[in-house]
Design an enzyme around this catalytic site. Structure first.
Site, mmCIF file in Angstrom:
data_model
loop_
_atom_site.group_PDB
_atom_site.id
_atom_site.type_symbol
_atom_site.label_atom_id
_atom_site.label_comp_id
_atom_site.label_asym_id
_atom_site.label_seq_id
_atom_site.Cartn_x
_atom_site.Cartn_y
_atom_site.Cartn_z
ATOM 1 N N SER A 143 0.843 -1.197 0.000
ATOM 2 C CA SER A 143 0.000 0.000 0.000
ATOM 3 C C SER A 143 0.875 1.243 0.000
ATOM 4 O O SER A 143 1.718 1.423 0.884
ATOM 5 C CB SER A 143 -0.887 0.013 1.244
ATOM 6 O OG SER A 143 -1.409 1.314 1.426
ATOM 7 N N HIS A 194 -1.065 -1.161 -4.275
ATOM 8 C CA HIS A 194 -2.378 -0.948 -3.644
ATOM 9 C C HIS A 194 -2.543 0.543 -3.362
ATOM 10 O O HIS A 194 -1.731 1.151 -2.655
ATOM 11 C CB HIS A 194 -2.417 -1.761 -2.348
ATOM 12 C CG HIS A 194 -3.682 -1.696 -1.575
ATOM 13 N ND1 HIS A 194 -4.739 -2.558 -1.792
ATOM 14 C CD2 HIS A 194 -4.077 -0.891 -0.553
ATOM 15 C CE1 HIS A 194 -5.714 -2.291 -0.938
ATOM 16 N NE2 HIS A 194 -5.347 -1.268 -0.169
ATOM 17 N N ASP A 202 -4.948 3.452 -1.876
ATOM 18 C CA ASP A 202 -6.067 3.691 -0.968
ATOM 19 C C ASP A 202 -6.707 5.045 -1.240
ATOM 20 O O ASP A 202 -6.108 6.085 -0.969
ATOM 21 C CB ASP A 202 -5.563 3.636 0.481
ATOM 22 C CG ASP A 202 -5.171 2.235 0.903
ATOM 23 O OD1 ASP A 202 -6.034 1.346 0.859
ATOM 24 O OD2 ASP A 202 -3.981 2.025 1.259
ATOM 25 N N MET A 260 -9.479 7.603 -0.178
ATOM 26 C CA MET A 260 -10.324 7.920 0.988
ATOM 27 C C MET A 260 -10.921 9.305 0.802
ATOM 28 O O MET A 260 -10.218 10.234 0.382
ATOM 29 C CB MET A 260 -9.491 7.908 2.268
ATOM 30 C CG MET A 260 -8.737 6.615 2.516
ATOM 31 S SD MET A 260 -7.934 6.665 4.128
ATOM 32 C CE MET A 260 -6.886 5.201 4.029
ATOM 33 N N HIS A 288 -8.312 0.536 -3.816
ATOM 34 C CA HIS A 288 -9.186 0.245 -2.678
ATOM 35 C C HIS A 288 -9.945 1.523 -2.352
ATOM 36 O O HIS A 288 -9.367 2.471 -1.819
ATOM 37 C CB HIS A 288 -8.323 -0.229 -1.498
ATOM 38 C CG HIS A 288 -9.073 -0.458 -0.231
ATOM 39 N ND1 HIS A 288 -8.446 -0.592 0.987
ATOM 40 C CD2 HIS A 288 -10.399 -0.608 0.016
ATOM 41 C CE1 HIS A 288 -9.349 -0.797 1.935
ATOM 42 N NE2 HIS A 288 -10.541 -0.796 1.374
ATOM 43 N N MET A 291 -12.280 3.641 -0.342
ATOM 44 C CA MET A 291 -12.959 3.841 0.946
ATOM 45 C C MET A 291 -13.735 5.144 0.833
ATOM 46 O O MET A 291 -13.338 6.187 1.382
ATOM 47 C CB MET A 291 -11.910 3.883 2.071
ATOM 48 C CG MET A 291 -11.349 2.502 2.378
ATOM 49 S SD MET A 291 -9.771 2.556 3.226
ATOM 50 C CE MET A 291 -8.694 2.726 1.802
ATOM 51 N N MET A 299 -10.979 -6.745 5.661
ATOM 52 C CA MET A 299 -10.149 -5.761 6.366
ATOM 53 C C MET A 299 -9.699 -6.330 7.716
ATOM 54 O O MET A 299 -10.514 -6.884 8.464
ATOM 55 C CB MET A 299 -10.931 -4.463 6.611
ATOM 56 C CG MET A 299 -11.230 -3.629 5.376
ATOM 57 S SD MET A 299 -9.770 -3.096 4.454
ATOM 58 C CE MET A 299 -8.885 -2.116 5.691
ATOM 59 N N ASP A 337 -5.983 -6.807 4.419
ATOM 60 C CA ASP A 337 -5.425 -5.448 4.394
ATOM 61 C C ASP A 337 -5.514 -4.852 5.789
ATOM 62 O O ASP A 337 -6.612 -4.714 6.335
ATOM 63 C CB ASP A 337 -6.234 -4.615 3.383
ATOM 64 C CG ASP A 337 -5.756 -3.172 3.276
ATOM 65 O OD1 ASP A 337 -4.690 -2.846 3.842
ATOM 66 O OD2 ASP A 337 -6.454 -2.382 2.613
HETATM 67 C C1 DX5 Z 1 -6.121 1.209 5.698
HETATM 68 C C2 DX5 Z 1 -5.708 0.939 4.277
HETATM 69 C C3 DX5 Z 1 -4.543 0.052 4.184
HETATM 70 C C4 DX5 Z 1 -3.299 0.598 4.851
HETATM 71 C C5 DX5 Z 1 -2.551 -0.557 5.412
HETATM 72 O O1 DX5 Z 1 -7.399 1.744 5.724
HETATM 73 O O2 DX5 Z 1 -6.766 0.336 3.554
HETATM 74 O O3 DX5 Z 1 -4.288 -0.328 2.837
HETATM 75 O O4 DX5 Z 1 -2.446 1.299 3.991
HETATM 76 O O5 DX5 Z 1 -1.466 -0.084 6.115
HETATM 77 P P1 DX5 Z 1 -0.666 -1.018 7.129
HETATM 78 O O6 DX5 Z 1 -0.136 -2.167 6.330
HETATM 79 O O7 DX5 Z 1 0.382 -0.124 7.662
HETATM 80 O O8 DX5 Z 1 -1.658 -1.477 8.177
HETATM 81 ZN ZN ZN Z 2 -6.261 -0.552 1.584
#
Ligand code: DX5
Ligand code: ZN
Length: 219
Positions: free
Chosen positions: A6, A29, A31, A33, A62, A64, A133, A171
Site C-alpha cells: 500500500s 495498492h 487507498d 479515501m 481500494h 474507501m 479488512m 489489508d
Molecule cells: C487502511 C488501508 C490500508 C493501509 C494498510 O485503511 O486500507 O491499505 O495502507 O497499512 P498497514 O499495512 O500499515 O496497516
Molecule cells: Zn487498503
C-alpha cells in the site's frame, strides 16, 4: 499468492520513485479515501490516472468512499486493473460489480471488521476478489486484528463451494509477524503498507513477505 504494497505509507511527494521501490511486487495498492466513508482524505481519480501512467506494476484500487456506485467505474475506465468498493457503501453492488467488469477491471468488494460476510455470499458470482479488512479502514500503521481470521476462513470455504478463482485479500497490519496466520486462514493477496514502506529496502520486505507465505505453505 500475491503481494500488494500500500502506497499509503509511501512518500506522497515522490510517488513515481516510490512505485519503483516495489516493482518486484504483484500490485500497487492505492487507498482512495474521501473523508466521509472514513475519517481521512488521501487522493482521487486525477492522481490515480497519473500513477497509472508511470506505475511499473498493475494498480489495485481500494475505494474507501461514499457512493461507489457513482465513482468506482471511473477508476476501472481509467485503467486500474482491480477496483474494490466497500459493501457497506454500495447501493446496488451487483450492478456496480458488473459495471466495473464491463469497463475491463477485476471487481472486488471489501468488508469492514464489523461487517459479516454471510449476507453477501451470493455476490461471489459477480466478483474476482473479496477484501477482508484486518483493521478499521482509514489509516496505515494500525494493529492487526487476528479476530478477523475466522471471517477469512469463512470466505475461503464459500469460495471453495462456489468454485472458480476468486482471490481473498487481507489489508491492515499485515507484516512478517502476521502474514502466516493470514495465509493459514486462506488469504492469497496480502496488502502491506508500513511493513513495506517502513523498511529500509521496500523490495526486500516484499521478498521477505512472499518467502514467509511460500515456506508456510510448504509445511
Ligand atoms: C487502511 C488501508 C490500508 C493501509 C494498510 O485503511 O486500507 O491499505 O495502507 O497499512 P498497514 O499495512 O500499515 O496497516
Ligand atoms: Zn487498503
Amino acid at each position: 499468492m500475491q503481494i500488494s504494497p500500500s502506497i499509503l505509507s509511501a512518500d506522497f511527494a515522490n510517488l513515481e520513485s516510490e512505485l519503483n521501490r516495489i516493482k518486484n511486487a504483484d500490485w500497487a495498492h492505492v487507498d482512495v479515501m474521501d473523508n466521509h466513508f472514513v475519517p481521512n482524505l488521501t487522493l482521487g481519480l486525477p492522481v490515480v490516472e497519473a500513477l497509472l501512467k508511470v506505475s511499473p506494476i498493475p494498480i489495485d484500487c481500494h475505494l474507501m468512499i461514499e457512493d461507489p456506485d457513482r465513482w468506482a467505474p471511473g477508476y476501472a475506465e481509467a485503467g486500474a486493473t482491480s477496483v474494490t468498493f466497500h459493501i457497506e457503501a454500495a447501493k446496488d453492488p451487483v450492478r456496480l460489480a458488473r459495471t466495473i467488469r464491463a469497463a475491463g477491471a477485476r471487481s472486488a468488494f471489501a468488508l469492514k471488521p464489523g461487517t459479516p460476510f454471510a449476507p453477501y455470499e451470493d455476490l461471489l458470482r459477480e466478483v474476482d476478489m473479496v477484501l477482508v479488512m484486518t483493521v478499521e479502514p482509514g489509516f496505515g500503521g494500525q494493529s492487526f486484528m487476528a479476530d478477523q481470521m475466522p471471517k477469512v476462513r469463512e470466505v475461503r470455504e464459500a469460495v471453495r463451494r462456489h468454485g472458480g478463482e476468486i482471490w481473498i485479500q487481507v489489508d491492515g497490519g499485515v507484516s512478517a509477524a502476521t502474514i502466516e496466520q493470514c495465509a493459514d486462514a486462506g488469504a492469497d493477496v496480502f496488502v502491506a503498507g508500513s511493513a513495506v514502506y517502513g523498511a529500509e529496502s521496500a523490495a526486500d520486505a516484499v521478498d521477505e513477505l512472499r518467502a514467509l507465505v511460500r515456506s508456510h505453505r510448504g509445511h
